[in-house]
Design a protein around this motif. Structure first.
Motif, PDB file in Angstrom:
ATOM      1  N   ARG A  88       0.845  -1.196   0.000  1.00 46.36           N
ATOM      2  CA  ARG A  88       0.000   0.000   0.000  1.00 46.36           C
ATOM      3  C   ARG A  88       0.884   1.251   0.000  1.00 46.36           C
ATOM      4  O   ARG A  88       2.061   1.201   0.367  1.00 46.36           O
ATOM      5  N   LEU A  89       0.304   2.354  -0.386  1.00 48.83           N
ATOM      6  CA  LEU A  89       0.991   3.635  -0.403  1.00 48.83           C
ATOM      7  C   LEU A  89       1.447   4.003   1.009  1.00 48.83           C
ATOM      8  O   LEU A  89       0.693   3.874   1.971  1.00 48.83           O
ATOM      9  N   GLY A  90       2.714   4.431   1.140  1.00 51.60           N
ATOM     10  CA  GLY A  90       3.226   4.865   2.432  1.00 51.60           C
ATOM     11  C   GLY A  90       3.769   3.768   3.322  1.00 51.60           C
ATOM     12  O   GLY A  90       4.287   4.046   4.407  1.00 51.60           O
ATOM     13  N   GLN A  91       3.673   2.513   2.879  1.00 56.18           N
ATOM     14  CA  GLN A  91       4.122   1.385   3.694  1.00 56.18           C
ATOM     15  C   GLN A  91       5.638   1.268   3.682  1.00 56.18           C
ATOM     16  O   GLN A  91       6.291   1.449   2.661  1.00 56.18           O
ATOM     17  N   SER A  92       6.220   0.958   4.838  1.00 54.06           N
ATOM     18  CA  SER A  92       7.655   0.693   4.931  1.00 54.06           C
ATOM     19  C   SER A  92       7.907  -0.768   4.595  1.00 54.06           C
ATOM     20  O   SER A  92       7.221  -1.653   5.119  1.00 54.06           O
ATOM     21  N   VAL A  93       8.888  -1.016   3.731  1.00 54.68           N
ATOM     22  CA  VAL A  93       9.118  -2.367   3.205  1.00 54.68           C
ATOM     23  C   VAL A  93      10.612  -2.667   3.211  1.00 54.68           C
ATOM     24  O   VAL A  93      11.437  -1.783   2.958  1.00 54.68           O
ATOM     25  N   ARG A  94      10.947  -3.921   3.500  1.00 52.69           N
ATOM     26  CA  ARG A  94      12.325  -4.401   3.399  1.00 52.69           C
ATOM     27  C   ARG A  94      12.432  -5.286   2.169  1.00 52.69           C
ATOM     28  O   ARG A  94      11.665  -6.233   2.006  1.00 52.69           O
ATOM     29  N   CYS A  95      13.364  -4.961   1.275  1.00 57.49           N
ATOM     30  CA  CYS A  95      13.491  -5.682   0.005  1.00 57.49           C
ATOM     31  C   CYS A  95      14.941  -6.076  -0.254  1.00 57.49           C
ATOM     32  O   CYS A  95      15.869  -5.421   0.214  1.00 57.49           O
ATOM     33  N   ARG A  96      15.069  -7.141  -1.043  1.00 61.35           N
ATOM     34  CA  ARG A  96      16.386  -7.580  -1.521  1.00 61.35           C
ATOM     35  C   ARG A  96      16.548  -7.114  -2.964  1.00 61.35           C
ATOM     36  O   ARG A  96      15.651  -7.290  -3.787  1.00 61.35           O
ATOM     37  N   VAL A  97      17.670  -6.491  -3.262  1.00 59.43           N
ATOM     38  CA  VAL A  97      17.936  -6.007  -4.617  1.00 59.43           C
ATOM     39  C   VAL A  97      18.253  -7.201  -5.514  1.00 59.43           C
ATOM     40  O   VAL A  97      19.200  -7.949  -5.252  1.00 59.43           O
ATOM     41  N   ILE A  98      17.464  -7.393  -6.567  1.00 57.43           N
ATOM     42  CA  ILE A  98      17.691  -8.525  -7.469  1.00 57.43           C
ATOM     43  C   ILE A  98      18.251  -8.084  -8.816  1.00 57.43           C
ATOM     44  O   ILE A  98      18.704  -8.912  -9.599  1.00 57.43           O
ATOM     45  N   TYR A  99      18.231  -6.756  -9.076  1.00 59.62           N
ATOM     46  CA  TYR A  99      18.775  -6.280 -10.347  1.00 59.62           C
ATOM     47  C   TYR A  99      19.062  -4.784 -10.233  1.00 59.62           C
ATOM     48  O   TYR A  99      18.264  -4.026  -9.682  1.00 59.62           O
ATOM     49  N   VAL A 100      20.227  -4.393 -10.735  1.00 64.07           N
ATOM     50  CA  VAL A 100      20.583  -2.976 -10.800  1.00 64.07           C
ATOM     51  C   VAL A 100      20.555  -2.562 -12.265  1.00 64.07           C
ATOM     52  O   VAL A 100      21.340  -3.051 -13.077  1.00 64.07           O
ATOM     53  N   ARG A 101      19.661  -1.647 -12.607  1.00 68.75           N
ATOM     54  CA  ARG A 101      19.506  -1.221 -13.993  1.00 68.75           C
ATOM     55  C   ARG A 101      20.638  -0.285 -14.410  1.00 68.75           C
ATOM     56  O   ARG A 101      21.336   0.291 -13.574  1.00 68.75           O
ATOM     57  N   ALA A 102      20.771  -0.108 -15.706  1.00 74.73           N
ATOM     58  CA  ALA A 102      21.835   0.749 -16.237  1.00 74.73           C
ATOM     59  C   ALA A 102      21.661   2.197 -15.799  1.00 74.73           C
ATOM     60  O   ALA A 102      22.649   2.932 -15.651  1.00 74.73           O
ATOM     61  N   ASP A 103      20.397   2.622 -15.564  1.00 73.98           N
ATOM     62  CA  ASP A 103      20.160   4.002 -15.152  1.00 73.98           C
ATOM     63  C   ASP A 103      20.261   4.195 -13.643  1.00 73.98           C
ATOM     64  O   ASP A 103      19.998   5.284 -13.124  1.00 73.98           O
ATOM     65  N   GLY A 104      20.657   3.141 -12.918  1.00 72.32           N
ATOM     66  CA  GLY A 104      20.832   3.255 -11.476  1.00 72.32           C
ATOM     67  C   GLY A 104      19.595   2.962 -10.663  1.00 72.32           C
ATOM     68  O   GLY A 104      19.633   3.003  -9.426  1.00 72.32           O
ATOM     69  N   ARG A 105      18.485   2.653 -11.323  1.00 69.46           N
ATOM     70  CA  ARG A 105      17.283   2.243 -10.598  1.00 69.46           C
ATOM     71  C   ARG A 105      17.379   0.748 -10.264  1.00 69.46           C
ATOM     72  O   ARG A 105      18.132   0.013 -10.901  1.00 69.46           O
ATOM     73  N   LEU A 106      16.581   0.333  -9.277  1.00 69.20           N
ATOM     74  CA  LEU A 106      16.688  -1.035  -8.767  1.00 69.20           C
ATOM     75  C   LEU A 106      15.390  -1.809  -8.979  1.00 69.20           C
ATOM     76  O   LEU A 106      14.306  -1.233  -8.976  1.00 69.20           O
ATOM     77  N   ASN A 107      15.533  -3.115  -9.160  1.00 72.46           N
ATOM     78  CA  ASN A 107      14.416  -4.045  -9.055  1.00 72.46           C
ATOM     79  C   ASN A 107      14.635  -4.841  -7.773  1.00 72.46           C
ATOM     80  O   ASN A 107      15.769  -5.225  -7.463  1.00 72.46           O
ATOM     81  N   GLY A 108      13.550  -5.072  -7.045  1.00 76.21           N
ATOM     82  CA  GLY A 108      13.705  -5.748  -5.763  1.00 76.21           C
ATOM     83  C   GLY A 108      12.703  -6.853  -5.542  1.00 76.21           C
ATOM     84  O   GLY A 108      11.738  -7.019  -6.295  1.00 76.21           O
ATOM     85  N   SER A 109      12.951  -7.613  -4.494  1.00 75.14           N
ATOM     86  CA  SER A 109      12.075  -8.708  -4.104  1.00 75.14           C
ATOM     87  C   SER A 109      11.935  -8.699  -2.587  1.00 75.14           C
ATOM     88  O   SER A 109      12.893  -8.433  -1.866  1.00 75.14           O
ATOM     89  N   MET A 110      10.724  -8.985  -2.116  1.00 82.25           N
ATOM     90  CA  MET A 110      10.502  -9.123  -0.686  1.00 82.25           C
ATOM     91  C   MET A 110      10.828 -10.528  -0.212  1.00 82.25           C
ATOM     92  O   MET A 110      10.781 -10.808   0.985  1.00 82.25           O
ATOM     93  N   GLN A 111      11.159 -11.402  -1.150  1.00 80.93           N
ATOM     94  CA  GLN A 111      11.445 -12.794  -0.821  1.00 80.93           C
ATOM     95  C   GLN A 111      12.951 -13.015  -0.657  1.00 80.93           C
ATOM     96  O   GLN A 111      13.760 -12.325  -1.266  1.00 80.93           O
ATOM     97  N   ALA A 112      13.285 -13.972   0.146  1.00 84.30           N
ATOM     98  CA  ALA A 112      14.689 -14.336   0.315  1.00 84.30           C
ATOM     99  C   ALA A 112      15.179 -15.060  -0.938  1.00 84.30           C
ATOM    100  O   ALA A 112      14.399 -15.425  -1.823  1.00 84.30           O
ATOM    101  N   ARG A 113      16.493 -15.273  -1.053  1.00 83.11           N
ATOM    102  CA  ARG A 113      17.039 -16.022  -2.178  1.00 83.11           C
ATOM    103  C   ARG A 113      16.470 -17.435  -2.169  1.00 83.11           C
ATOM    104  O   ARG A 113      16.090 -17.975  -1.122  1.00 83.11           O
ATOM    105  N   LYS A 114      16.402 -18.047  -3.350  1.00 82.04           N
ATOM    106  CA  LYS A 114      15.712 -19.333  -3.484  1.00 82.04           C
ATOM    107  C   LYS A 114      16.230 -20.391  -2.527  1.00 82.04           C
ATOM    108  O   LYS A 114      15.459 -21.108  -1.895  1.00 82.04           O
ATOM    109  N   GLU A 115      17.558 -20.477  -2.399  1.00 80.34           N
ATOM    110  CA  GLU A 115      18.098 -21.513  -1.516  1.00 80.34           C
ATOM    111  C   GLU A 115      17.704 -21.283  -0.068  1.00 80.34           C
ATOM    112  O   GLU A 115      17.497 -22.228   0.700  1.00 80.34           O
ATOM    113  N   VAL A 116      17.559 -20.004   0.312  1.00 85.10           N
ATOM    114  CA  VAL A 116      17.125 -19.681   1.679  1.00 85.10           C
ATOM    115  C   VAL A 116      15.657 -20.025   1.848  1.00 85.10           C
ATOM    116  O   VAL A 116      15.245 -20.590   2.865  1.00 85.10           O
TER     117      VAL A 116
END
Length: 299
Positions: free
Chosen positions: A204-232
């Motif tokens: 939801r809007l305004g929610q605080s979230v903890r995410c894992r960075v799964i991809y760093v784009r060329a423009d410096g923006r990030l893609n993230g996941s709220m899930q742990a790595r698959k093996e974890v």
């Protein structure tokens, strides 16, 4: 002049002053409940509760202008967290399904973020205690409202992320929700996008979230996941099943063949995640399956 006209005259704003302005005004006269301040021909009332101590006739005061609960332009010596032309994070203090959400801007009257500036889905609205990045705007009557930070403003203040951010965990606040996912502004001022497939819960809007960075784009923006790595995640799911078996005395009537809806209801995981977790336990020779049951292997 009738009573209605008298009321409108009393609520009319001075010609040169507007809500949201921070100005220096002079005390022209005082009453039992406050002071009348003037700047040129303009005059605004400052209630004693809004003054920082007693004021004298002719004394200057720095004040912030806003519309009070009777819709009159008024002054306060309390300075807002976000002034005109500024952006800042404000906390949600109340939610009105009809009007929108009210924000604490550091003065007694809370700032309204109108319903038209909120997501159409009510479950995506912020809750009390959430934070929103906003600036100030005026409605047609000149009253102050909150305005969400635009994409242009986010891009202006955002900091490009370095490639070494990959797989790091970051904290962020949701500033935009779309059909495909949600955009976060991290504590380090990076922009991060979380696809719905990478969420562990709807955001939801305004929610605080903890995410894992799964991809760093060329423009410096990030893609993230709220899930742990698959093996974890595999290890966590397997541990969950193991404890469930122990609590049931070492056996459960669920196997690889159990329908997906039952698996999700019982274990809050997908059928594929359930099968991976069982496969891990079987490979480690901790469980076995027999005639529709999964049992612990007693060593």
């Amino acid at each position: 002049m009738n009573k209605r006209q008298n009321k409108n005259r009393a609520q009319a704003a001075p010609a040169n002053l507007q809500a949201g302005m921070t100005v220096t005004m002079t005390v022209a006269r005082q009453t039992e409940i406050g002071y009348f301040l003037h700047e040129g021909e303009d005059e605004v009332f400052l209630h004693r509760s809004e003054a920082e101590g007693p004021l004298r006739i002719g004394e200057e005061a720095d004040v912030f202008l806003y519309h009070d609960h009777e819709n009159r332009l008024a002054a306060t010596m309390q300075m807002p967290y976000v002034s005109w032309g500024e952006y800042g994070w404000l906390e949600v203090v109340d939610v009105s399904p009809r009007l929108g959400v009210f924000l604490d801007n550091g003065i007694k009257k809370h700032l309204l973020l109108f319903v038209d500036d909120l997501p159409k889905m009510r479950q995506e609205w912020p809750r009390t205690g959430d934070r929103l990045l906003v600036t100030l705007k005026r409605d047609k009557q000149g009253r102050l409202l909150a305005k969400p930070a635009s994409e242009e403003e986010i891009s202006r203040i955002a900091v490009p992320a370095d490639s070494d951010m990959h797989n790091k965990w970051v904290e962020g606040t949701v500033y935009k929700v779309i059909q495909e996912g949600a955009f976060l502004f991290t504590d380090d001022e990076h922009v991060l996008f979380v696809h719905r497939d990478e969420m562990t819960e709807p955001l939801r809007l305004g929610q605080s979230v903890r995410c894992r960075v799964i991809y760093v784009r060329a423009d410096g923006r990030l893609n993230g996941s709220m899930q742990a790595r698959k093996e974890v995640r595999y290890a966590e799911d397997a541990d969950k099943l193991l404890h469930y078996l122990i609590d049931r005395g070492g056996a459960m009537p669920y196997t690889d063949d159990t329908p997906a809806d039952i698996i999700r209801e019982k274990f809050a995981m997908s059928k594929s995640a359930f099968k991976r977790a069982l496969g891990k336990l079987m490979k480690e020779q901790k469980v076995e399956q027999d005639e529709g049951w999964t049992r612990l292997i007693r060593k």
